[in-house]
Design a protein around this motif. Structure first.
Motif, short mmCIF file in Angstrom:
data_model
loop_
_atom_site.label_atom_id
_atom_site.label_comp_id
_atom_site.label_asym_id
_atom_site.label_seq_id
_atom_site.Cartn_x
_atom_site.Cartn_y
_atom_site.Cartn_z
N VAL A 1 -69.94 7.02 66.75
CA VAL A 1 -70.64 6.07 67.62
C VAL A 1 -70.46 4.65 67.10
O VAL A 1 -70.17 3.72 67.85
CB VAL A 1 -72.15 6.42 67.69
CG1 VAL A 1 -72.93 5.31 68.39
CG2 VAL A 1 -72.33 7.73 68.45
N LEU A 2 -70.63 4.48 65.78
CA LEU A 2 -70.44 3.16 65.19
C LEU A 2 -69.01 2.67 65.40
O LEU A 2 -68.78 1.52 65.76
CB LEU A 2 -70.77 3.21 63.69
CG LEU A 2 -70.55 1.92 62.90
CD1 LEU A 2 -71.46 0.82 63.43
CD2 LEU A 2 -70.79 2.15 61.42
N GLY A 3 -68.05 3.57 65.20
CA GLY A 3 -66.66 3.18 65.30
C GLY A 3 -66.25 2.79 66.70
O GLY A 3 -65.61 1.75 66.91
N ILE A 4 -66.60 3.61 67.70
CA ILE A 4 -66.15 3.31 69.06
C ILE A 4 -66.81 2.06 69.61
O ILE A 4 -66.17 1.23 70.27
CB ILE A 4 -66.39 4.52 69.99
CG1 ILE A 4 -65.55 4.35 71.27
CG2 ILE A 4 -67.87 4.71 70.32
CD1 ILE A 4 -65.47 5.62 72.09
N ASN A 5 -68.10 1.87 69.31
CA ASN A 5 -68.76 0.66 69.77
C ASN A 5 -68.23 -0.57 69.07
O ASN A 5 -68.03 -1.63 69.68
CB ASN A 5 -70.27 0.78 69.55
CG ASN A 5 -70.92 1.76 70.49
OD1 ASN A 5 -70.40 2.05 71.56
ND2 ASN A 5 -72.06 2.30 70.11
N ASP A 6 -67.97 -0.44 67.78
CA ASP A 6 -67.43 -1.58 67.03
C ASP A 6 -66.02 -1.91 67.50
O ASP A 6 -65.63 -3.07 67.58
CB ASP A 6 -67.42 -1.25 65.54
CG ASP A 6 -67.29 -2.50 64.68
OD1 ASP A 6 -67.56 -3.60 65.20
OD2 ASP A 6 -66.92 -2.39 63.51
N GLY A 7 -65.24 -0.86 67.83
CA GLY A 7 -63.89 -1.10 68.33
C GLY A 7 -63.91 -1.86 69.65
O GLY A 7 -63.13 -2.80 69.84
N ILE A 8 -64.79 -1.44 70.55
CA ILE A 8 -64.89 -2.13 71.84
C ILE A 8 -65.35 -3.56 71.65
O ILE A 8 -64.73 -4.52 72.13
CB ILE A 8 -65.84 -1.38 72.78
CG1 ILE A 8 -65.28 0.00 73.13
CG2 ILE A 8 -66.06 -2.18 74.07
CD1 ILE A 8 -66.24 0.87 73.93
N VAL A 9 -66.47 -3.72 70.95
CA VAL A 9 -67.09 -5.05 70.84
C VAL A 9 -66.23 -6.00 70.01
O VAL A 9 -66.00 -7.16 70.40
CB VAL A 9 -68.50 -4.93 70.23
CG1 VAL A 9 -69.08 -6.32 69.95
CG2 VAL A 9 -69.41 -4.16 71.16
N SER A 10 -65.74 -5.54 68.86
CA SER A 10 -65.00 -6.44 67.97
C SER A 10 -63.71 -6.94 68.62
O SER A 10 -63.43 -8.14 68.65
CB SER A 10 -64.67 -5.73 66.66
OG SER A 10 -65.84 -5.37 65.97
N VAL A 11 -62.92 -6.01 69.12
CA VAL A 11 -61.64 -6.41 69.70
C VAL A 11 -61.84 -7.16 71.01
O VAL A 11 -61.14 -8.14 71.29
CB VAL A 11 -60.73 -5.18 69.89
CG1 VAL A 11 -59.41 -5.58 70.54
CG2 VAL A 11 -60.47 -4.50 68.55
N ALA A 12 -62.80 -6.73 71.81
CA ALA A 12 -63.09 -7.46 73.04
C ALA A 12 -63.58 -8.87 72.74
O ALA A 12 -63.24 -9.83 73.44
CB ALA A 12 -64.12 -6.71 73.88
N GLY A 13 -64.39 -8.99 71.68
CA GLY A 13 -64.86 -10.32 71.29
C GLY A 13 -63.71 -11.23 70.89
O GLY A 13 -63.67 -12.41 71.26
N LEU A 14 -62.74 -10.67 70.16
CA LEU A 14 -61.56 -11.46 69.79
C LEU A 14 -60.77 -11.88 71.04
O LEU A 14 -60.37 -13.04 71.18
CB LEU A 14 -60.66 -10.64 68.87
CG LEU A 14 -61.13 -10.45 67.43
CD1 LEU A 14 -60.22 -9.45 66.72
CD2 LEU A 14 -61.13 -11.78 66.69
N VAL A 15 -60.56 -10.91 71.92
CA VAL A 15 -59.78 -11.18 73.13
C VAL A 15 -60.47 -12.24 74.00
O VAL A 15 -59.84 -13.20 74.47
CB VAL A 15 -59.57 -9.88 73.93
CG1 VAL A 15 -59.02 -10.18 75.33
CG2 VAL A 15 -58.62 -8.95 73.18
N VAL A 16 -61.77 -12.07 74.22
CA VAL A 16 -62.50 -13.01 75.06
C VAL A 16 -62.56 -14.39 74.42
O VAL A 16 -62.37 -15.42 75.09
CB VAL A 16 -63.93 -12.49 75.33
CG1 VAL A 16 -64.79 -13.55 76.01
CG2 VAL A 16 -63.87 -11.24 76.20
N GLY A 17 -62.79 -14.43 73.12
CA GLY A 17 -62.86 -15.72 72.44
C GLY A 17 -61.55 -16.47 72.47
O GLY A 17 -61.50 -17.67 72.77
N VAL A 18 -60.45 -15.76 72.20
CA VAL A 18 -59.14 -16.41 72.21
C VAL A 18 -58.74 -16.77 73.63
O VAL A 18 -58.15 -17.84 73.88
CB VAL A 18 -58.08 -15.49 71.55
CG1 VAL A 18 -56.68 -16.09 71.69
CG2 VAL A 18 -58.41 -15.28 70.09
#
Length: 238
Positions: A28-45
């Motif tokens: 649960v921690l991994g899949i949510n972190d994968g979505i949020v972290s990478v999406a955050g990078l993509v959206v921010g950039v």
């Protein structure tokens, strides 16, 4: 033809989920972190005005680094727990060898505190000691059970794999979204993915599905908003 009565074991079946705690928490921690972290990078950039190729490269790099980081972090933390358990079991093994009568009395006292009479507690302690003394003390004195034992490799693999699976969602939106709309499409897809993952985790763990979905979705929305704000504030094309 007379029917045969069903055995008590066949009639009474309970489904417990404590044996899933180790890998479920890491997944649960991994899949949510994968979505949020990478999406955050993509959206921010994307919000900074970067080129699509740069956005994609950022997402891929974030996926690789994040998966390795999650695996290392899970392994180290869970291995620390496993080391503590092994040290406690070693102490208990030594005490059972050197002072068996004291350990028997200690076990009986635990059962007295749980509600058994002294005579019955002594009898239970003797029988469990004869069966497997270390297992009895591990479970009832130390709180260590087979279902909840620390498994570092399992936790590391579950966390890294789940992170990668979660990161595939923002990576896919980066590839498929129309030019200039990567941030918006990724944000929407991320929120949908987080709600679904929260609901699935709640379902597997036996918790209320709606509460799990909303909880994960809320924090995902906060992360996306923060990432977009940082990108717009700096507005630097990479």
């Amino acid at each position: 033809m007379p029917s045969h009565p069903r055995s008590p074991q066949a009639r009474h079946r309970e489904r417990h989920r404590t044996d899933r705690v180790g890998w479920l928490r890491a997944s649960v921690l991994g899949i949510n972190d994968g979505i949020v972290s990478v999406a955050g990078l993509v959206v921010g950039v994307a919000a900074s005005g970067a080129a699509p190729s740069t956005i994609l490269l950022t997402g891929v790099a974030g996926t690789v680094a994040g998966a390795m980081s999650m695996a290392a972090g899970e392994y180290v933390s869970v291995q620390s727990q496993a080391d503590t358990e092994e040290a406690d079991l070693a102490v208990e093994t030594r005490e059972l060898r050197d002072t068996p009568e004291s350990e028997l009395l200690e076990l009986a006292q635990i059962y007295v505190q749980r509600g058994l009479s002294p005579a019955l507690a002594r009898q239970v302690a003797e029988q469990l000691t004869a069966h497997d003394a270390l297992e009895a003390h591990a479970r009832d004195e130390l709180g260590i059970t087979e279902a909840l034992r620390a498994r570092p490799v399992q936790a590391a693999l579950a966390s890294a794999g789940a992170f990668t699976v979660g990161a595939l969602l923002p990576i896919a939106t980066t590839l498929l979204a129309p030019a200039g709309q990567v941030g918006m499409v990724t944000t929407v897809a991320t929120l949908v993915g987080l709600v679904l993952s929260g609901a699935l985790a709640a379902r597997v763990g036996g918790a209320p599905i709606l509460r799990g979905a909303l909880r994960v979705g809320f924090w995902g929305a906060m992360a996306m908003g923060a990432a977009a704000l940082v990108g717009r504030l700096f507005h630097v094309a990479v």
